[in-house]
Design an enzyme around this catalytic site. Structure first.
Site, mmCIF file in Angstrom:
data_model
loop_
_atom_site.group_PDB
_atom_site.id
_atom_site.type_symbol
_atom_site.label_atom_id
_atom_site.label_comp_id
_atom_site.label_asym_id
_atom_site.label_seq_id
_atom_site.Cartn_x
_atom_site.Cartn_y
_atom_site.Cartn_z
ATOM 1 N N ASP A 92 -23.814 2.390 -100.941
ATOM 2 C CA ASP A 92 -23.478 2.791 -102.311
ATOM 3 C C ASP A 92 -22.517 3.968 -102.261
ATOM 4 O O ASP A 92 -22.714 4.907 -101.485
ATOM 5 C CB ASP A 92 -24.738 3.199 -103.075
ATOM 6 C CG ASP A 92 -25.450 1.995 -103.671
ATOM 7 O OD1 ASP A 92 -24.792 0.955 -103.833
ATOM 8 O OD2 ASP A 92 -26.649 2.096 -103.956
ATOM 9 N N ASP B 137 -27.812 9.496 -123.298
ATOM 10 C CA ASP B 137 -27.545 9.166 -121.893
ATOM 11 C C ASP B 137 -28.001 10.334 -121.025
ATOM 12 O O ASP B 137 -27.377 11.393 -121.006
ATOM 13 C CB ASP B 137 -26.045 8.905 -121.715
ATOM 14 C CG ASP B 137 -25.696 8.433 -120.315
ATOM 15 O OD1 ASP B 137 -26.576 8.487 -119.427
ATOM 16 O OD2 ASP B 137 -24.540 8.013 -120.097
ATOM 17 N N ALA C 138 -27.059 -3.104 -116.068
ATOM 18 C CA ALA C 138 -26.147 -3.576 -115.021
ATOM 19 C C ALA C 138 -25.352 -4.783 -115.492
ATOM 20 O O ALA C 138 -24.259 -5.051 -114.983
ATOM 21 C CB ALA C 138 -26.944 -3.923 -113.767
ATOM 22 N N ARG D 138 -22.912 -3.235 -118.569
ATOM 23 C CA ARG D 138 -22.067 -2.198 -117.983
ATOM 24 C C ARG D 138 -21.479 -1.254 -119.041
ATOM 25 O O ARG D 138 -20.374 -0.754 -118.893
ATOM 26 C CB ARG D 138 -20.955 -2.813 -117.131
ATOM 27 C CG ARG D 138 -21.497 -3.598 -115.947
ATOM 28 C CD ARG D 138 -20.406 -4.316 -115.172
ATOM 29 N NE ARG D 138 -19.378 -3.398 -114.710
ATOM 30 C CZ ARG D 138 -19.520 -2.531 -113.707
ATOM 31 N NH1 ARG D 138 -20.662 -2.478 -113.056
ATOM 32 N NH2 ARG D 138 -18.542 -1.738 -113.348
ATOM 33 N N MET D 139 -22.218 -1.040 -120.128
ATOM 34 C CA MET D 139 -21.798 -0.061 -121.134
ATOM 35 C C MET D 139 -23.020 0.419 -121.907
ATOM 36 O O MET D 139 -24.084 -0.199 -121.857
ATOM 37 C CB MET D 139 -20.740 -0.645 -122.081
ATOM 38 C CG MET D 139 -21.179 -1.851 -122.868
ATOM 39 S SD MET D 139 -19.812 -2.509 -123.878
ATOM 40 C CE MET D 139 -20.637 -3.890 -124.655
ATOM 41 N N ASP E 97 -32.334 1.884 -105.068
ATOM 42 C CA ASP E 97 -33.408 2.652 -105.701
ATOM 43 C C ASP E 97 -33.825 2.107 -107.060
ATOM 44 O O ASP E 97 -34.853 2.506 -107.596
ATOM 45 C CB ASP E 97 -33.014 4.130 -105.839
ATOM 46 C CG ASP E 97 -31.753 4.320 -106.670
ATOM 47 O OD1 ASP E 97 -31.223 3.315 -107.193
ATOM 48 O OD2 ASP E 97 -31.287 5.468 -106.793
#
Length: 682
Positions: free
Chosen positions: A307, A344, A379, A382-383, A518
C-alpha cells in the site's frame, strides 16, 4: 518495541529444556522424527549389547560398546534439547501474554449508546454482539469494534510498544483488543468474539500449540532425509556379510556407529528446532503467524503488494491547495470542500476542514445543527459528501466524480482535467469537488515518500522480488510516486476487486504474493494472498482473513516478514548442506577403522592419522553428537542473512556451509582423537 527479548540461553529455559529433552526419549515422541528414531533404536540396541556383555551372555568389549551407547543417547538427547529449547522460548513468550489476561467485570449496556443503562457482569460472560462501555483505567474486556467515542489506549501488554494509541469510531482505528487498558476518555465497544476466541487466546494457543504441523518444505526435506537414511541402512546392513566373508566380521556396535555417523543426524536433529525458532523470531518482530506454513511461504515470496499510504509514503496526506474551476471562486470551492468533509474523520478530511478555516476563516460548522445527510466514502463509490437542503456536494477521485457528473447530465470541464493532471504530475493526489452536476475544482493532497525506502526496494530487486505499489490515486500521481520510490510496478485507482484480480494474475504465473491490509474491504485479497499480514489496528474481518497479524500495525513490516521467512529457509538449507557434507569426513574416519583388520589396504584412507580403530569410531560418534549442540545457536538465531540473488546466495552458502561441512569434521574428529589418546581412553 519495548517487549523484553529472551536471551538465547536463559537459565530457566535451559533447565526446562533439559527436563523436556528427557521426556522426549519415549519411542512415541521419537517416531515423529524418522532419522532420530534410527539413532534412538541404535542407542537401545547398543545398551542391550552392553548389558549382555557385562553379564557374560555374549563376548565383546563392554567398555567400548557402553561408551558408544552413551554417546548415541547423548545424540538423541541433544536433538531433543534443541527442539525443547526452541519450544520453550515460544512458550515463554506465550506465558508473557497469559499475564495480560485478567478476570474482570464489564459494563454491559442495554442499548448501543454510552448513556444507556449498564449491568456489571463478569467479562467471561460477554458474548459476540454484546455492547460494553469502558472508561479511563478500565481493562478492555473483549475484542471488538468501537461504535462510539474515542480514547487513548495502552496496548503495550500486546504489542510491547509503550506509546499509547488512539482508538475511535468510524475509521481504520476502530478495532480494539481485549486485555489492553483505557488511559483516557471512554469507548462504547461492540464485542466481536465469544470467550476463548479472542485474539489473545488465539495468540497463546498458536505459540504454545504442542502439535506443530510440518510445512511443505519440511515434509519434502524429511522425505529426502528418510531416503538417505534407508540408503545408508541398506549399505550398512550389507557390510556385515561382506566383512564376514573376508574372515573378520565387523561387530554390531561398529555397524550401528557407522550408520548413525553416516545418516544426516545433524539436520535431522535440528529440523524441528529451526521451524519453531522461525515462528519465534517472527513473534520477536511483533508479528503473529498462524502457522509455520505462513512463515515458510514468506521466504518463497517473489511479489510484494505494498500500500502506498503508510508503507511507501509517510501516510499523512494533507490538503495543500484549492484549485477552482474556471468561473468558480476559490472561497466557494473551499466552502463546498469543507461541507463535504465535516463528517470525514480521516486525516485528509480533517486537513481539508482546517485548510478552509485557515485560508478563508470558514469556521467549522456544528454537524448536528445542519440537519444534513452525510454520504460516507466506500471503496466502490470512491467518493463522500453531504446532502444539505437542496445541495448535493461530493468530493472524490477523478474517475468517480466524472461518472457522477455524467450520470447527472453534466460535463467534466477541460480546465479541471488539466488541473488534475498538473497536481498528479507533482506527485500529489487530486480530489475533485462537485455540487450537483457542476464541477467546482480540485483539492491537492500532498504526501512524502519515506526516506531510505528506494534503497530497500533495490535490495529486494537484487533478491528477485518484484515490488508493486497499490494506491487509490490516479495513474499520473501513482506513476510519479512509483518513480520516486523506485517500485517495479503500480496499480492505480485500486479497488478491492482490482487487488484480488492482480493477486490471482500473479499466482496464475506461478508466483507467491505477499500483501498487507487493515480494512474489511481488504479481506478478500488477504484471504487470496499467499502471505497476508493484517494490521492489529485493523478490522476483525481483516485479521481473520490474514495468516499473520502485525501487532505494531506497521505496513512496512511486510519487508521484514519476508526477510525472516527467507532467513528460515536459508538456515534449513545451510544446515542440510553442512550435515550432508559432514558424512564425507566421517566416512574417512570410520570405514578404515571398521575394516582395517579385514582389509589392511583401507588404512590408506586414514588420512587423519587416527590413533586406533576404536578411537576413530569413538571420535566420529562423539563429534556427531557434539556438532548438534554447537549448531543449536545457529538453528535458533538463523544464519547471517544478506539481500543477494538466489545464485549468489547459493554460491555463498556452498562455500561457507558446504566447504565448512567438509573441513570442520576432519579437524573436530582429529582433536577428539588426540584428547582420547592423551586421556588413555583410545
Amino acid at each position: 518495541m519495548s517487549r523484553k527479548q529472551l536471551a538465547l540461553f536463559e537459565p530457566v529455559l535451559l533447565v526446562q529444556a533439559l527436563t523436556d529433552a528427557v521426556k522426549k526419549l519415549s519411542p512415541r515422541a521419537q517416531w515423529r522424527n524418522p532419522v532420530m528414531f534410527v539413532v534412538w533404536a541404535g542407542s537401545v540396541l547398543t545398551t542391550l549389547l552392553t548389558l549382555a556383555m557385562v553379564t557374560g551372555q555374549i563376548t565383546g568389549s563392554a567398555l567400548f560398546t557402553g561408551v558408544i551407547s552413551l554417546w548415541l543417547w547423548f545424540t538423541v538427547l541433544f536433538a531433543n534439547f534443541a527442539e525443547a529449547l526452541a519450544e520453550g522460548r515460544s512458550k515463554a513468550q506465550a506465558n508473557s501474554l497469559k499475564g495480560v489476561k485478567k478476570t474482570a467485570f464489564a459494563r454491559r449496556l442495554r442499548a448501543p449508546r454510552h448513556d444507556a443503562q449498564a449491568d456489571n457482569v463478569p467479562a467471561a460472560e460477554l458474548r459476540k454482539g454484546d455492547i460494553v462501555l469502558v472508561k479511563a483505567g478500565d481493562i478492555i474486556p473483549c475484542d471488538g469494534e468501537v461504535i462510539e467515542g474515542g480514547a487513548s489506549v495502552d496496548e503495550s501488554a500486546i504489542t510491547g510498544e509503550s506509546a499509547p494509541v488512539i482508538r475511535e469510531s468510524g475509521g481504520d482505528f476502530a478495532s480494539v483488543t481485549g486485555g489492553t487498558r483505557i488511559l483516557s476518555d471512554w469507548l462504547v465497544i461492540a464485542c466481536s468474539v465469544n470467550p476463548g476466541e479472542t485474539f489473545l487466546d488465539r495468540m497463546i494457543a498458536m505459540v504454545e500449540g504442542a502439535q506443530r504441523r510440518k510445512t511443505p518444505n519440511e515434509i519434502a526435506l524429511t522425505i529426502l532425509l528418510i531416503a538417505l537414511t534407508i540408503v545408508f541402512l541398506l549399505a550398512t546392513a550389507t557390510l556385515w556379510p561382506f566383512s564376514a566373508w573376508g574372515g573378520n566380521a565387523v561387530s554390531v556396535t561398529v555397524l550401528v556407529a557407522l550408520l548413525v555417523c553416516l545418516i544426516p543426524t545433524t539436520i535431522g536433529g535440528l529440523l524441528s528446532a529451526i521451524g519453531v525458532a522461525g515462528m519465534s523470531r517472527m513473534l520477536g518482530a511483533n508479528v503473529i503467524a498462524t502457522s509455520g506454513r505462513a512463515v515458510e511461504a514468506a521466504g518463497d515470496v517473489d511479489v510484494l503488494l505494498l500500500d502506498k499510504t503508510g508503507t511507501i509514503t509517510l501516510g499523512n496526506r494533507q490538503a495543500s491547495d484549492f484549485i477552482p474551476a474556471r468561473g468558480v471562486d476559490e472561497r466557494t470551492l473551499a466552502d463546498a470542500a469543507q461541507l463535504a468533509s465535516l463528517a470525514d474523520e480521516t486525516p485528509e478530511g480533517r486537513s481539508i476542514v482546517i485548510l478552509a478555516k485557515q485560508r478563508f476563516n470558514l469556521r467549522e460548522r456544528d454537524v448536528q445543527s445542519l440537519h444534513a445527510t452525510f454520504v460516507p466514502f466506500t471503496a466502490q463509490s470512491r467518493m463522500s459528501g453531504i446532502n444539505i437542503d437542496n445541495r448535493m456536494i461530493r468530493k472524490g477521485s477523478v474517475d468517480a466524480i466524472r461518472r457522477h457528473v455524467e450520470s447527472n447530465g453534466g460535463h467534466f470541464p477541460a480546465d479541471v482535467e488539466q488541473n488534475v493532471e498538473n497536481v498528479a504530475r507533482l506527485g500529489a493526489t487530486p480530489l475533485v469537488v462537485v455540487e450537483g452536476a457542476r464541477v467546482l475544482g480540485v483539492i491537492a493532497l500532498k504526501d512524502i515518500v519515506k526516506g531510505g525506502i528506494k534503497e530497500r526496494f533495490a535490495q529486494l530487486r537484487k533478491m528477485g522480488i518484484k515490488t508493486v505499489m497499490i494506491t487509490g490515486d490516479n495513474r499520473l500521481t501513482a506513476a510519479a510516486i512509483a518513480a520516486e520510490a523506485g517500485v517495479d510496478d503500480f496499480l492505480a485507482e485500486a479497488t478491492p476487486e482490482a487487488k484480488l484480480a492482480l493477486i490471482r494474475q500473479y499466482q496464475a504465473e506461478g508466483r507467491l504474493v505477499a500483501m498487507t491490509g487493515d480494512g474489511t474491504n481488504d479481506a478478500p485479497a488477504l484471504a487470496q494472498a499467499d502471505v497476508a499480514v493484517a494490521m492489529n489496528s485493523g478490522t476483525q474481518a481483516a485479521k481473520e482473513a490474514g495468516n499473520m497479524v502485525d501487532l505494531d500495525s506497521n505496513p512496512t513490516k511486510l519487508i521484514e516478514v519476508v526477510h525472516i521467512g527467507k532467513q528460515m529457509l536459508m538456515t534449513r538449507g545451510s544446515l542440510t548442506t553442512f550435515s550432508i557434507a559432514n558424512d564425507v569426513a566421517k566416512y574417512f574416519a570410520i570405514i578404515p577403522a571398521a575394516f582395517a583388520a579385514t582389509y589392511p589396504q583401507l588404512n590408506a584412507l586414514n588420512v587423519m592419522g587416527l590413533h586406533s580403530p576404536n578411537s576413530a569410531i569413538l571420535s566420529a560418534v562423539i563429534f556427531n553428537a557434539l556438532i548438534i549442540i554447537f549448531l543449536i545457536p545457529l538453528a535458533l538465531k538463523g544464519v547471517s542473512y544478506k539481500p543477494l540473488s538466489a545464485s549468489a546466495m547459493l554460491r555463498r552458502n556452498l562455500w561457507i556451509y558446504g566447504l565448512g561441512g567438509l573441513v570442520v569434521p576432519f579437524i573436530g574428529i582429529k582433536v577428539i582423537d588426540v584428547l582420547l589418546t592423551l586421556l588413555g581412553l583410545a
